[in-house]
Write an enzyme that holds these catalytic residues in place. Structure first.
Site, PDB file in Angstrom:
ATOM      1  N   GLY A  29      23.453  28.138  74.499  1.00  0.00           N
ATOM      2  CA  GLY A  29      23.555  26.884  73.756  1.00  0.00           C
ATOM      3  C   GLY A  29      22.942  25.746  74.554  1.00  0.00           C
ATOM      4  O   GLY A  29      22.207  25.954  75.533  1.00  0.00           O
TER       5      GLY A  29
ATOM      6  N   GLU B 230      31.108   7.040  63.613  1.00  0.00           N
ATOM      7  CA  GLU B 230      32.005   8.178  63.384  1.00  0.00           C
ATOM      8  C   GLU B 230      33.426   7.753  63.734  1.00  0.00           C
ATOM      9  O   GLU B 230      33.638   6.735  64.404  1.00  0.00           O
ATOM     10  CB  GLU B 230      31.567   9.399  64.204  1.00  0.00           C
ATOM     11  CG  GLU B 230      30.330  10.064  63.612  1.00  0.00           C
ATOM     12  CD  GLU B 230      29.948  11.376  64.272  1.00  0.00           C
ATOM     13  OE1 GLU B 230      30.584  11.777  65.254  1.00  0.00           O
ATOM     14  OE2 GLU B 230      29.001  12.006  63.783  1.00  0.00           O
TER      15      GLU B 230
ATOM     16  N   HIS C  62      38.809  20.414  62.574  1.00  0.00           N
ATOM     17  CA  HIS C  62      37.992  19.441  61.843  1.00  0.00           C
ATOM     18  C   HIS C  62      38.594  19.264  60.459  1.00  0.00           C
ATOM     19  O   HIS C  62      38.911  20.249  59.789  1.00  0.00           O
ATOM     20  CB  HIS C  62      36.542  19.925  61.748  1.00  0.00           C
ATOM     21  CG  HIS C  62      35.580  18.816  61.424  1.00  0.00           C
ATOM     22  ND1 HIS C  62      35.534  18.210  60.199  1.00  0.00           N
ATOM     23  CD2 HIS C  62      34.646  18.192  62.175  1.00  0.00           C
ATOM     24  CE1 HIS C  62      34.604  17.264  60.210  1.00  0.00           C
ATOM     25  NE2 HIS C  62      34.051  17.228  61.407  1.00  0.00           N
TER      26      HIS C  62
ATOM     27  N   ARG D   8      40.500  12.007  64.512  1.00  0.00           N
ATOM     28  CA  ARG D   8      40.314  13.279  63.810  1.00  0.00           C
ATOM     29  C   ARG D   8      41.618  14.062  63.618  1.00  0.00           C
ATOM     30  O   ARG D   8      41.826  14.682  62.589  1.00  0.00           O
ATOM     31  CB  ARG D   8      39.310  14.118  64.608  1.00  0.00           C
ATOM     32  CG  ARG D   8      38.738  15.242  63.842  1.00  0.00           C
ATOM     33  CD  ARG D   8      37.619  15.919  64.600  1.00  0.00           C
ATOM     34  NE  ARG D   8      36.364  15.236  64.409  1.00  0.00           N
ATOM     35  CZ  ARG D   8      35.204  15.646  64.911  1.00  0.00           C
ATOM     36  NH1 ARG D   8      35.164  16.744  65.638  1.00  0.00           N
ATOM     37  NH2 ARG D   8      34.097  14.987  64.701  1.00  0.00           N
TER      38      ARG D   8
ATOM     39  N   HIS E 217      37.639  23.773  65.270  1.00  0.00           N
ATOM     40  CA  HIS E 217      36.286  23.240  65.442  1.00  0.00           C
ATOM     41  C   HIS E 217      35.881  23.151  66.907  1.00  0.00           C
ATOM     42  O   HIS E 217      34.747  23.452  67.252  1.00  0.00           O
ATOM     43  CB  HIS E 217      36.265  21.858  64.792  1.00  0.00           C
ATOM     44  CG  HIS E 217      34.948  21.155  64.842  1.00  0.00           C
ATOM     45  ND1 HIS E 217      33.811  21.675  64.263  1.00  0.00           N
ATOM     46  CD2 HIS E 217      34.580  19.972  65.400  1.00  0.00           C
ATOM     47  CE1 HIS E 217      32.795  20.839  64.447  1.00  0.00           C
ATOM     48  NE2 HIS E 217      33.230  19.807  65.152  1.00  0.00           N
TER      49      HIS E 217
ATOM     50  N   ARG F 264      39.340  15.281  71.164  1.00  0.00           N
ATOM     51  CA  ARG F 264      37.971  14.848  71.505  1.00  0.00           C
ATOM     52  C   ARG F 264      37.466  13.787  70.522  1.00  0.00           C
ATOM     53  O   ARG F 264      37.643  13.904  69.316  1.00  0.00           O
ATOM     54  CB  ARG F 264      37.033  16.054  71.455  1.00  0.00           C
ATOM     55  CG  ARG F 264      35.590  15.741  71.761  1.00  0.00           C
ATOM     56  CD  ARG F 264      34.760  16.985  71.624  1.00  0.00           C
ATOM     57  NE  ARG F 264      34.817  17.484  70.272  1.00  0.00           N
ATOM     58  CZ  ARG F 264      33.841  17.377  69.381  1.00  0.00           C
ATOM     59  NH1 ARG F 264      32.704  16.819  69.718  1.00  0.00           N
ATOM     60  NH2 ARG F 264      33.976  17.853  68.168  1.00  0.00           N
TER      61      ARG F 264
ATOM     62  N   LEU G 194      28.483  17.311  72.563  1.00  0.00           N
ATOM     63  CA  LEU G 194      27.112  17.553  73.033  1.00  0.00           C
ATOM     64  C   LEU G 194      26.830  16.690  74.256  1.00  0.00           C
ATOM     65  O   LEU G 194      26.146  17.118  75.192  1.00  0.00           O
ATOM     66  CB  LEU G 194      26.095  17.250  71.923  1.00  0.00           C
ATOM     67  CG  LEU G 194      26.111  18.157  70.679  1.00  0.00           C
ATOM     68  CD1 LEU G 194      24.975  17.788  69.734  1.00  0.00           C
ATOM     69  CD2 LEU G 194      26.031  19.630  71.023  1.00  0.00           C
TER      70      LEU G 194
HETATM   71  C1  SIN Z   1      30.845  16.130  62.649  1.00  0.00           C
HETATM   72  O1  SIN Z   1      29.672  15.896  62.431  1.00  0.00           O
HETATM   73  O2  SIN Z   1      31.750  15.824  61.871  1.00  0.00           O
HETATM   74  C2  SIN Z   1      31.229  16.851  63.892  1.00  0.00           C
HETATM   75  C3  SIN Z   1      30.874  16.037  65.043  1.00  0.00           C
HETATM   76  C4  SIN Z   1      31.592  16.518  66.244  1.00  0.00           C
HETATM   77  O3  SIN Z   1      32.367  17.464  66.151  1.00  0.00           O
HETATM   78  O4  SIN Z   1      31.416  15.896  67.281  1.00  0.00           O
END
Ligand code: SIN
Length: 524
Positions: free
Chosen positions: A16, A116, A235, A281, A340, A375, A381
Site C-alpha cells: 500500500g 470532512e 465508518h 465519526r 473501516h 481517527r 493516509l
Molecule cells: C471517507 O472518505 O469518508 C473516508 C476518509 C477516511 O477514512 O479518512
C-alpha cells in the site's frame, strides 16, 4: 527441509501507500517488497476515497490540525506525534505532487481543500472527488516500477517473523494463492511492516478482502508490543447494497451538504449533535447503527446538495450505486456502519520502531499514538506518508551503508501446508461484528473470546488464520479490559468515559491470551 534465503535488501511487507512510499525513499538502497497481490489497486490505500489532511490554507495551521486530531481522539492522542505529523503534511503533499499525483486544483493553481467531519477547517486535498487513494497508488506504483533498486515479490504472503534474542532476523513467507505452500524464511537485517489494518476481521467492512489483521497478528505472535487494539473505527456511511466489502459513500459528501435521513424521511443527526452530519465519526456511526437496529433504514441524501453532479464529482460512489441498483440523483443512498480503520496496531516509537529490534512499522498496522480512540478523517493516509519516510530514514541510519547491489531474491514454493478454511473465516468475521462491534458489553465480548478460541483450535495449522485470531483476541480482550466508553470503543455496560482510564493500552498477545483463557474457564 525449510527453505531459507538470505538477502541484503531491506524487506518491506505490504504494497500500500506506506510500503511503496518507504521503498522509494530507501532507494537506491536495495529493497524487497512482499506483496500478496499484483502491485496497484488491491491495497486498502487504493480504496481510500477521502484524501490527505494537510493544513495548506493561509487561514489554517498545523497547530489547528493537531488540535482537531486531539479533540477527535477523545483524550488519548499523543500530542507530540500529532504535532510532528501535522507539521510534515505540507512537505508530503508537495512531494506526491512532484511524483505526479493530480490533486484537484482551483483556477489559480491552488489545492482545492475539502471539508470532512470534525475538522475545524476545509483541509483535505483530494483527487477528482473520491479518487485520492486510487490516484496516489497509481502514481507510486508507476514510480516503483521505474526504480530498479526495488524488487517486488507478488503473490506472496508474510506469515511470521523469525526472532532471536529480541531481534528480528527474518520473515516467513508463503504463497498467497489458495494452494498452500511450505513456508520459506527470508533472512534480512531490517523488516518494515506496512501491510494494513484489521477491518476485514469484521463481517461488515469497507476494507479489501485481504486486510484481516494478519500483519498485526504476526508481529504479536512474535512477541511485539501492541497498542490500543480495542479502538476500531466504524465508518457511518458504507453503502448498504449487500456487497462484501461494502463500498464507501465518502464523508466528503456530507462535507458538501448531503444529509442523513431515515425511512420516515426524518433528518435524525440534528437531534444527536450540534454539528449534525459533520459530528465526529464515532458519534455519527452510533446514530446510524441505532437507526439500523430500529429498522429505520438510514440513508444519505445527496439530492439537494449535489443533484446530478454527484455522478461526475464522486465517480466511485456513482459506480457503487449503479452496481447496487441505486440512483443517487433521484433517491437517498441506503447506508450502514462498517469496520473501516484500526486505530490500534503494533506499538511504535516516534521513529517507527517496534518493541522488537530490527523491526519498523508504518501505516494502519502501526499504532503511533496519532489517532487516540477515534481517527480524524483523512489522517490515515497522512500518517502513512509521514511514518513511511520516518521509518525509511531511521532504517538507513541504523543499518549503515547500503550494499552497492544486492542480487534479486528468488523463491520457489513447495506444495505443502493447510489451506485457509473460508467458512471458519466467515464465522470469525460474523463473531467480531456481532460481539466486538459498534456497541460492546462484557457478556458479548466474552462470547466473542470463547468463539475465537474455538475457531482457532478448529482451524489447525494455517498460519494466516492464526494471525487473524491473534488480532481478534487482542481487540476483544483489550475491549473487555477497558471498562469505560471512549471514542470508537462504546461499552453499553460502562457508557461513560472514566478519567482514570484516559490513557493508551499497551498489551502483548500473552496478556490477551491470559484474559481469553480466564474467560474460557468461566462457566458462561
Ligand atoms: C471517507 O472518505 O469518508 C473516508 C476518509 C477516511 O477514512 O479518512
Amino acid at each position: 527441509m525449510t527453505q531459507e534465503v538470505a538477502t541484503d535488501r531491506i524487506v518491506i511487507v505490504g504494497a500500500g501507500l506506506g510500503a511503496l512510499y518507504a521503498a522509494l525513499d530507501l532507494a537506491p538502497r536495495p529493497v524487497l517488497v512482499i506483496s500478496p497481490e499484483p502491485l496497484g489497486l488491491g491495497a486498502s490505500s487504493a480504496w481510500a476515497q477521502g484524501g490527505v489532511a494537510a493544513a495548506l490554507a493561509a487561514s489554517d495551521s498545523p497547530e489547528a490540525h493537531a488540535q482537531d486530531t486531539e479533540r477527535a481522539g477523545a483524550g488519548t492522542v499523543d500530542a507530540d506525534v500529532a504535532r510532528m505529523v501535522t507539521d510534515h503534511a505540507r512537505e508530503h503533499i508537495l512531494d506526491l505532487t512532484d511524483l505526479g499525483t493530480p490533486f484537484d486544483r482551483d483556477a489559480d493553481g491552488g489545492y482545492v481543500m475539502s471539508r470532512e467531519a470534525a475538522h475545524s477547517a476545509a483541509r483535505v486535498v483530494r483527487v477528482k472527488g473520491d479518487q485520492a487513494g486510487r490516484q496516489i497508488m497509481e502514481t507510486l506504483t508507476r514510480a516503483v516500477r521505474d526504480t530498479p533498486a526495488v524488487q517486488v515479490l507478488e503473490g506472496v504472503l508474510a506469515t511470521g517473523l523469525e526472532v532471536e534474542d529480541g531481534l528480528v532476523t527474518g520473515l516467513w513467507i508463503e504463497r498467497a494463492s489458495d494452494e498452500p505452500s511450505a513456508p520459506v524464511l527470508i533472512r534480512a537485517s531490517a523488516v518494515l511492516l506496512a501491510g494494513g489494518g484489521s477491518g476485514g476481521l469484521f463481517a461488515h467492512t469497507t476494507n479489501p478482502p485481504r486486510i484481516r489483521g494478519q500483519v498485526i497478528g504476526l508481529a504479536a505472535r512474535a512477541g511485539a508490543m501492541i497498542a490500543d487494539p480495542e479502538f476500531v473505527q466504524f465508518h457511518p456511511t458504507a453503502i448498504d447494497s449487500g456487497e462484501d466489502p461494502a463500498p464507501l459513500a465518502t464523508e466528503a459528501l456530507r462535507g458538501e451538504g448531503a444529509i442523513l435521513v431515515n425511512a420516515k424521511g426524518e433528518r435524525f443527526m440534528t437531534e444527536v449533535h450540534p454539528d449534525a452530519e459533520l459530528a465526529p465519526r464515532d458519534i455519527v456511526a452510533r446514530a446510524i447503527f441505532a437507526q439500523t437496529q430500529a429498522g429505520l433504514r438510514p440513508a444519505l441524501d445527496t439530492r439537494a446538495a449535489l443533484g446530478s453532479e454527484v455522478l461526475n464529482r464522486f465517480p466511485a460512489v456513482a459506480e457503487a450505486c449503479e452496481r447496487g441498483g441505486i440512483d443517487p440523483v433521484t433517491q437517498p443512498i441506503p447506508v450502514a456502519v462498517a469496520a473501516h480503520y484500526h486505530m490500534g496496531g503494533i506499538d511504535t516509537d516516534a521513529s517507527g520502531r517496534a518493541s522488537l529490534g530490527n523491526l519498523w512499522v508504518c501505516g494502519e498496522a502501526s499504532s503511533t499514538g496519532l489517532h487516540g480512540a477515534n481517527r480524524l478523517a483523512s489522517n490515515g493516509l497522512l500518517e502513512a506518508l509521514v511514518f513511511a519516510r520516518t521509518c525509511a530514514r531511521d532504517i538507513a541510519d541504523q543499518i549503515g551503508p547500503a550494499p552497492a547491489t544486492a542480487p534479486e531474491v528468488s523463491v520457489t514454493f513447495e506444495d505443502d501446508g493447510t489451506s485457509l478454511d473460508e467458512d471458519v473465516v466467515a464465522e470469525l468475521r460474523r463473531t467480531m461484528t456481532a460481539h466486538v462491534g459498534v456497541l460492546r458489553n462484557a457478556e458479548g465480548l466474552k462470547t466473542g473470546l470463547r468463539t475465537i478460541a474455538r475457531l482457532e483450535d478448529m482451524a489447525g495449522a494455517n498460519e494466516s488464520f492464526r494471525n487473524m485470531c491473534a488480532t481478534a483476541t487482542l481487540i476483544a480482550a483489550a475491549a473487555l479490559k477497558r471498562t469505560e466508553s471512549r471514542g470508537a470503543h462504546c461499552r453499553t455496560d460502562f457508557p461513560d468515559p472514566d478519567p482514570a482510564q484516559a490513557h493508551r493500552t499497551r498489551i502483548t498477545l500473552a496478556d490477551a491470551l491470559a484474559i481469553r483463557d480466564d474467560v474460557v474457564r468461566e462457566t458462561p
